[in-house]
Every structure is written in structure tokens, then in C-alpha cells.
Design a protein around this motif. Structure first.
Motif, PDB file in Angstrom:
ATOM      1  N   ASN A  18       0.865  -1.351  -0.124  1.00 17.35           N
ATOM      2  CA  ASN A  18      -0.081   0.091   0.000  1.00 17.35           C
ATOM      3  C   ASN A  18       0.833   1.305  -0.120  1.00 17.35           C
ATOM      4  OD1 ASN A  18      -2.669  -1.311  -0.122  1.00 17.35           O
ATOM      5  ND2 ASN A  18      -2.697  -1.367   2.276  1.00 17.35           N
ATOM      6  N   GLN A  19       2.207   1.169   0.748  1.00 21.62           N
ATOM      7  CA  GLN A  19       2.821   2.538   0.633  1.00 21.62           C
ATOM      8  C   GLN A  19       3.421   2.850  -0.692  1.00 21.62           C
ATOM      9  OE1 GLN A  19       6.099   1.708   3.443  1.00 21.62           O
ATOM     10  NE2 GLN A  19       4.537   0.780   5.055  1.00 21.62           N
ATOM     11  N   GLN A  20       3.339   2.091  -1.782  1.00 21.79           N
ATOM     12  CA  GLN A  20       3.728   2.379  -2.802  1.00 21.79           C
ATOM     13  C   GLN A  20       2.852   3.174  -3.790  1.00 21.79           C
ATOM     14  OE1 GLN A  20       7.016   1.502  -3.308  1.00 21.79           O
ATOM     15  NE2 GLN A  20       6.455   0.214  -1.478  1.00 21.79           N
ATOM     16  N   GLU A  21       1.539   3.188  -3.405  1.00 20.27           N
ATOM     17  CA  GLU A  21       0.635   4.181  -3.673  1.00 20.27           C
ATOM     18  C   GLU A  21       0.454   4.188  -5.458  1.00 20.27           C
ATOM     19  OE1 GLU A  21       1.450   8.062  -2.314  1.00 20.27           O
ATOM     20  OE2 GLU A  21       0.732   7.518   0.038  1.00 20.27           O
ATOM     21  N   SER A  22       0.324   2.869  -5.872  1.00 18.09           N
ATOM     22  CA  SER A  22       0.329   2.775  -7.297  1.00 18.09           C
ATOM     23  C   SER A  22      -1.176   2.976  -7.781  1.00 18.09           C
ATOM     24  CB  SER A  22       0.571   1.153  -7.533  1.00 18.09           C
ATOM     25  OG  SER A  22       2.186   1.167  -7.644  1.00 18.09           O
ATOM     26  N   ASP A  23      -1.239   3.095  -9.207  1.00 15.40           N
ATOM     27  CA  ASP A  23      -2.618   3.255  -9.700  1.00 15.40           C
ATOM     28  C   ASP A  23      -3.494   1.983  -9.697  1.00 15.40           C
ATOM     29  OD1 ASP A  23      -2.459   6.226 -10.718  1.00 15.40           O
ATOM     30  OD2 ASP A  23      -0.813   5.284 -11.516  1.00 15.40           O
ATOM     31  N   VAL A  24      -2.851   0.952  -9.818  1.00 17.43           N
ATOM     32  CA  VAL A  24      -3.460  -0.374  -9.859  1.00 17.43           C
ATOM     33  C   VAL A  24      -2.603  -1.388  -9.195  1.00 17.43           C
ATOM     34  CG1 VAL A  24      -4.887   0.039 -11.803  1.00 17.43           C
ATOM     35  CG2 VAL A  24      -2.470  -0.979 -12.100  1.00 17.43           C
ATOM     36  N   ILE A  25      -3.184  -2.366  -8.685  1.00 16.90           N
ATOM     37  CA  ILE A  25      -2.531  -3.588  -8.323  1.00 16.90           C
ATOM     38  C   ILE A  25      -2.720  -4.799  -8.984  1.00 16.90           C
ATOM     39  CG2 ILE A  25      -2.248  -5.182  -6.032  1.00 16.90           C
ATOM     40  CD1 ILE A  25      -2.594  -2.930  -4.260  1.00 16.90           C
ATOM     41  N   LEU A  26      -1.952  -5.400  -9.444  1.00 13.47           N
ATOM     42  CA  LEU A  26      -1.709  -6.532 -10.666  1.00 13.47           C
ATOM     43  C   LEU A  26      -1.231  -7.713  -9.877  1.00 13.47           C
ATOM     44  CD1 LEU A  26      -1.245  -5.016 -13.917  1.00 13.47           C
ATOM     45  CD2 LEU A  26      -3.519  -5.265 -12.733  1.00 13.47           C
ATOM     46  N   PHE A  27      -2.222  -9.057  -9.591  1.00 12.77           N
ATOM     47  CA  PHE A  27      -1.768 -10.111  -8.947  1.00 12.77           C
ATOM     48  C   PHE A  27      -1.645 -11.318 -10.072  1.00 12.77           C
ATOM     49  CE2 PHE A  27      -3.179 -14.243  -6.902  1.00 12.77           C
ATOM     50  CZ  PHE A  27      -1.991 -14.600  -6.427  1.00 12.77           C
ATOM     51  N   THR A  28      -0.547 -11.723 -10.213  1.00 19.33           N
ATOM     52  CA  THR A  28      -0.402 -12.741 -11.189  1.00 19.33           C
ATOM     53  C   THR A  28      -0.448 -14.154 -11.027  1.00 19.33           C
ATOM     54  OG1 THR A  28       1.744 -11.944 -11.216  1.00 19.33           O
ATOM     55  CG2 THR A  28       0.573 -11.002 -12.946  1.00 19.33           C
ATOM     56  N   GLY A  29      -1.252 -14.410 -10.025  1.00 20.45           N
ATOM     57  CA  GLY A  29      -1.652 -15.930  -9.658  1.00 20.45           C
ATOM     58  C   GLY A  29      -0.767 -16.687  -8.747  1.00 20.45           C
ATOM     59  N   ASP A  30      -1.577 -17.977  -8.485  1.00 18.78           N
ATOM     60  CA  ASP A  30      -1.036 -18.922  -7.307  1.00 18.78           C
ATOM     61  C   ASP A  30      -1.371 -18.147  -6.081  1.00 18.78           C
ATOM     62  OD1 ASP A  30      -0.192 -20.925  -8.728  1.00 18.78           O
ATOM     63  OD2 ASP A  30       1.656 -20.762  -8.349  1.00 18.78           O
ATOM     64  N   LEU A  31      -2.748 -17.909  -5.853  1.00 18.68           N
ATOM     65  CA  LEU A  31      -3.215 -17.454  -4.470  1.00 18.68           C
ATOM     66  C   LEU A  31      -3.102 -18.353  -3.298  1.00 18.68           C
ATOM     67  CD1 LEU A  31      -4.651 -15.083  -3.166  1.00 18.68           C
ATOM     68  CD2 LEU A  31      -6.920 -16.226  -3.473  1.00 18.68           C
ATOM     69  N   VAL A  32      -3.151 -19.692  -3.795  1.00 22.45           N
ATOM     70  CA  VAL A  32      -3.017 -20.771  -2.731  1.00 22.45           C
ATOM     71  C   VAL A  32      -2.122 -21.839  -3.414  1.00 22.45           C
ATOM     72  CG1 VAL A  32      -5.370 -20.612  -1.873  1.00 22.45           C
ATOM     73  CG2 VAL A  32      -5.051 -21.999  -3.519  1.00 22.45           C
ATOM     74  N   ASN A  33      -1.725 -23.013  -2.433  1.00 23.31           N
ATOM     75  CA  ASN A  33      -1.008 -24.051  -2.743  1.00 23.31           C
ATOM     76  C   ASN A  33      -1.852 -25.055  -3.449  1.00 23.31           C
ATOM     77  OD1 ASN A  33       1.101 -22.634  -1.526  1.00 23.31           O
ATOM     78  ND2 ASN A  33       0.833 -24.063   0.445  1.00 23.31           N
ATOM     79  N   ASN A  34      -3.070 -25.363  -2.969  1.00 23.21           N
ATOM     80  CA  ASN A  34      -4.053 -26.332  -3.281  1.00 23.21           C
ATOM     81  C   ASN A  34      -5.351 -26.207  -3.344  1.00 23.21           C
ATOM     82  OD1 ASN A  34      -2.116 -28.584  -4.375  1.00 23.21           O
ATOM     83  ND2 ASN A  34      -1.317 -28.438  -2.314  1.00 23.21           N
TER      84      ASN A  34
END
Length: 415
Positions: free
Chosen positions: A188-204
């Protein structure tokens, strides 16, 4: 069976040579020898138990401890093996020379030199301490990596547009809420315009994320949060009681992404818009954000790039989220439509390597992935491979730290 026997023989040689080093330095202290073998036996019994009870669908903390103990035991011993085996080659050649020259006295092999054993053990302490640091501290040693990229055709309205990329959260491995919250605050401290998450939220399975939902809901980005699926998110690595259960798990994972405030893109695209600089009311400028499902060389290929890029203008500025970087070389860089920037993860940098900017950048991941971490340019298209936010199996990071990436897009000035 033969492979197992060869592996056991190799492990025995590692221990035997390490024992020779201790025996050379402490010839009279029998307790040192007892402690050495007792420790080795306990480690292997614990590891054997772990493998016998291993369930890939449930990578528990105990499994992680087993892996860390095995790595902590074997890697330093490999350093000792190199020195002691090298010394044995020297001892053998010296014995042959003395026999041929007639100068041999006593045994065929000269005695081991205490200096060699001391050097081997001292140098083996380096990976031992490094691995110990990686398990206790390194896995939460978040670092922010920043890149600035210039493009001729970036819409003026997006000059200075900031993206924070995170990847490979692997929530099923976390064991420290305080450290995790620090990482989220750092994003959050980076104060970017967007946050992009590129996969693998979990192990299984989706349930691994349940304890951490409130923590990740704190992520903020004024122009949106977007995500894709990684190879671990589909539940392909565990047994399910039915196809319906596996489908329900993936649906629950998608619901969790929505709870976190992420727009999950599954072979689809969205436009990110800003008011046009023309000042005309209602007129907007846009860039296209594409999210493809997992497509990996040697992995399941759910991704459909033509479907993802369907109905997009050839002239639009495009950012693609694709979990596996092998997709870039196999399809993306030669795709007829120009995709300016691809964001990937997946490799974790193997959570082990050496990186000294300007001098060396190496990880075992480089043996499998030519583009394994950092920023690459090929055929006028950029790829960024994030080193991962979390960790998997081995509960640590040695030299390859968890990463938060900030990419600033700049419009190249006309000269």
C-alpha cells in the motif's frame, strides 16, 4: 528401485565424508562422532516419516519443516563432500607417485590434513547460516523492486501510470500474521494506480486463504485491483472426492478473489480509462489489460490468448497478465497483436540463488526458465517476472527475496 538405492548410497557418501572431516579435527572426542551420527539419523527418520505420510494436497507446516531440516542438513555437507573427495583424489595420486618412485613409507594413502577438514567445515557454515537465515527471516524479507519503462505509443494520459505487481502468494504456507501484515502495508505504501496479482493465491485449495482474507482486503489501489489464476489455483495437485468438489473449490477461490476486491480475469480483457487531456466532457483515454488463464510449458494450458485479446484494436496499448513466463517465449512475443508488457511470476526464483546487481544473477530456476526473474525485452516487447510474494514447500528464501514490483510507465518524449 535402483534409483532409490543409488540415492541412498549418495546420501551415505555425503554423511561419511562429512564424518571424516569431524573425525580429522576431533580425533579424540568420541562424543562429537556420536552427536554427528545421532543428528543425521534423527534427520533422516524425520524425513522418511514425512515422505511416508506426504499428501501433496496438504502441504502442511510440518512438511515445510521437514524440507527445511533436510536442506539445512544436506547442503552444507555437499560443500564438505567437495573438499574431502578432492583431498582423497590428491591422496590417491600422492600414494601412486610414492609407490612408483619408491619413496612410500607407511600406508598407501597419506593421512588427511587437518587444514583441509577445517576449511571444509568453515566454508560449509556459510550455506548453513544462509539457509537458517532464509527460514527464520528471509521468507518475509520483502523488497520493493522498481522499474521505469518508456513507450512511444503510451497514451499521454497514462504518462507516469504506476503498477504494483505481486505474484505467488501461496497463502497455505504462511505462519506469521505480523510479518504478512507488514508486507501488505508495504504494498500500500507504493501508492500505485493499480495492483495486479499474477496468480497462485493458494497451494492447493481455497480454504488455505480463509485465515488471511481480512489481511489482504486491506490492499488499496484507486484504479482497481486485478488478478489471474496460477497453476496451483486450479486444485490439480490434490485428489478430490468428485469433479463437482474440484469445481466448487475453484468457484470458492473466485469468490474469495472478489471478497479481496480483485477483478479476476479468465481469458478476458478490460479497459482502464482516464479522462482525456482534450478536456472534452465524457471523452476518455484507455489502455487494455488482458488476463489469460494459466499457460505453461510442461504445465496445464488453460490459457487462450486469442480469446483473451478478442475484439481489441491493434493500435491499443496492451498489458498482459500471464502466470508462467514460458508463455511469453512460446506465444506472446510473436503474437500478431503487439502486447507491450507481460507480467508473470511462477518461478519464485526457486527461492534460492545469488543476486548482486551488476555482477551476478543466478538461481537453479535459470536451468528451467531462460527468463526466470526481473525485466526482459525481446522483439520490442517487455516481460517482467516477479520473484513471488510467498513461498512453497521449502519454508524459506536464500538470496532470492520476496518481491513487490512497481512499474512506472512513461511516454517516450519526442526528440
Amino acid at each position: 528401485m535402483i534409483r532409490i538405492l543409488l540415492l541412498l548410497l549418495f546420501v551415505f557418501l555425503i554423511d561419511w565424508y562429512s564424518f571424516q572431516a569431524f573425525k580429522t579435527i576431533f580425533p579424540e572426542q568420541s562424543w562429537v562422532k556420536i552427536v554427528f551420527w545421532a543428528f543425521s539419523i534423527i534427520v533422516y527418520l524425520f524425513v522418511a516419516y514425512g515422505f511416508l505420510t506426504f499428501d501433496r494436497g496438504s502441504l502442511s507446516l510440518n512438511f515445510g519443516r521437514m524440507i527445511s531440516l533436510l536442506v539445512l542438513s544436506l547442503i552444507p555437507k555437499l560443500i564438505v563432500l567437495v573438499f574431502m573427495f578432492g583431498e582423497d583424489i590428491g591422496r590417491f595420486l600422492a600414494g601412486v607417485y610414492q609407490s612408483v618412485s619408491g619413496s612410500r613409507e607407511g600406508d598407501f594413502l597419506p593421512d588427511r590434513r587437518k587444514f583441509v577438514s577445517q576449511t571444509a567445515l568453515i566454508l560449509s557454515a556459510v550455506p548453513f547460516l544462509g539457509i537458517l537465515h532464509g527460514v527464520l527471516i528471509g521468507k518475509y524479507r520483502y523488497r520493493v523492486v522498481k522499474h521505469s519503462l518508456e513507450f512511444d505509443d503510451l497514451p499521454e494520459e497514462f504518462d507516469g501510470f504506476r503498477i504494483t505487481q505481486i505474484s505467488d502468494i501461496h497463502s497455505g504456507s504462511f505462519d506469521n500474521k505480523e510479518k504478512l501484515e507488514y508486507g501488505v502495508d508495504l504494498i500500500n505504501q507504493q501508492e500505485s494506480d493499480v495492483i495486479l496479482f499474477t496468480g497462485d493465491l493458494v497451494n492447493n485449495h481455497a480454504g488455505e486463504m480463509e485465515p488471511w482474507v481480512d489481511t489482504f482486503k486491506k490492499l488499496r489501489a484507486p484504479m482497481g485491483k486485478y488478478s489471474i489464476l496460477g497453476n496451483h489455483d486450479y486444485g490439480d495437485y490434490m485428489s478430490w472426492p468428485s469433479k463437482e468438489a474440484k469445481v466448487a473449490n475453484l468457484k470458492r477461490l473466485a469468490d474469495i478473489q472478489e471478497e479481496l476486491g480483485f477483478r479476476l480475469l479468465r481469458n478476458e480483457n478490460v479497459k482502464i480509462t482516464k479522462p482525456a487531456l482534450s478536456g472534452v466532457e465524457g471523452e476518455v483515454a484507455s489502455i487494455d489489460l488482458l488476463g489469460v488463464e494459466n499457460w505453461g510449458k510442461g504445465f496445464a494450458q488453460y490459457g487462450d490468448l486469442p480469446k483473451t485479446a478478442a475484439n481489441l484494436s491493434d493500435k491499443s496499448f496492451k498489458i498482459l497478465m500471464s502466470h508462467d513466463p514460458s508463455h511469453f517465449d512460446e506465444e506472446v512475443k510473436n503474437y500478431p497483436q503487439h502486447i507491450h508488457l507481460t507480467l508473470s511470476g511462477h518461478t519464485h526464483g526457486m527461492q534460492f540463488g545469488i543476486e548482486i546487481p551488476g555482477f551476478i544473477k543466478w538461481s537453479p530456476a535459470s536451468l528451467r526458465y531462460p527468463k526466470w526473474a526481473g525485466l526482459y525485452e525481446d522483439l520490442g516487447r517487455y516481460l517482467h517476472v516477479n520473484r513471488g510474494f510467498g513461498f512453497l514447500a521449502f519454508p524459506g528464501r536464500v538470496g532470492i527475496w520476496p518481491e513487490i514490483t512497481v512499474l512506472e510507465l512513461k511516454r517516450k518524449s519526442e526528440s
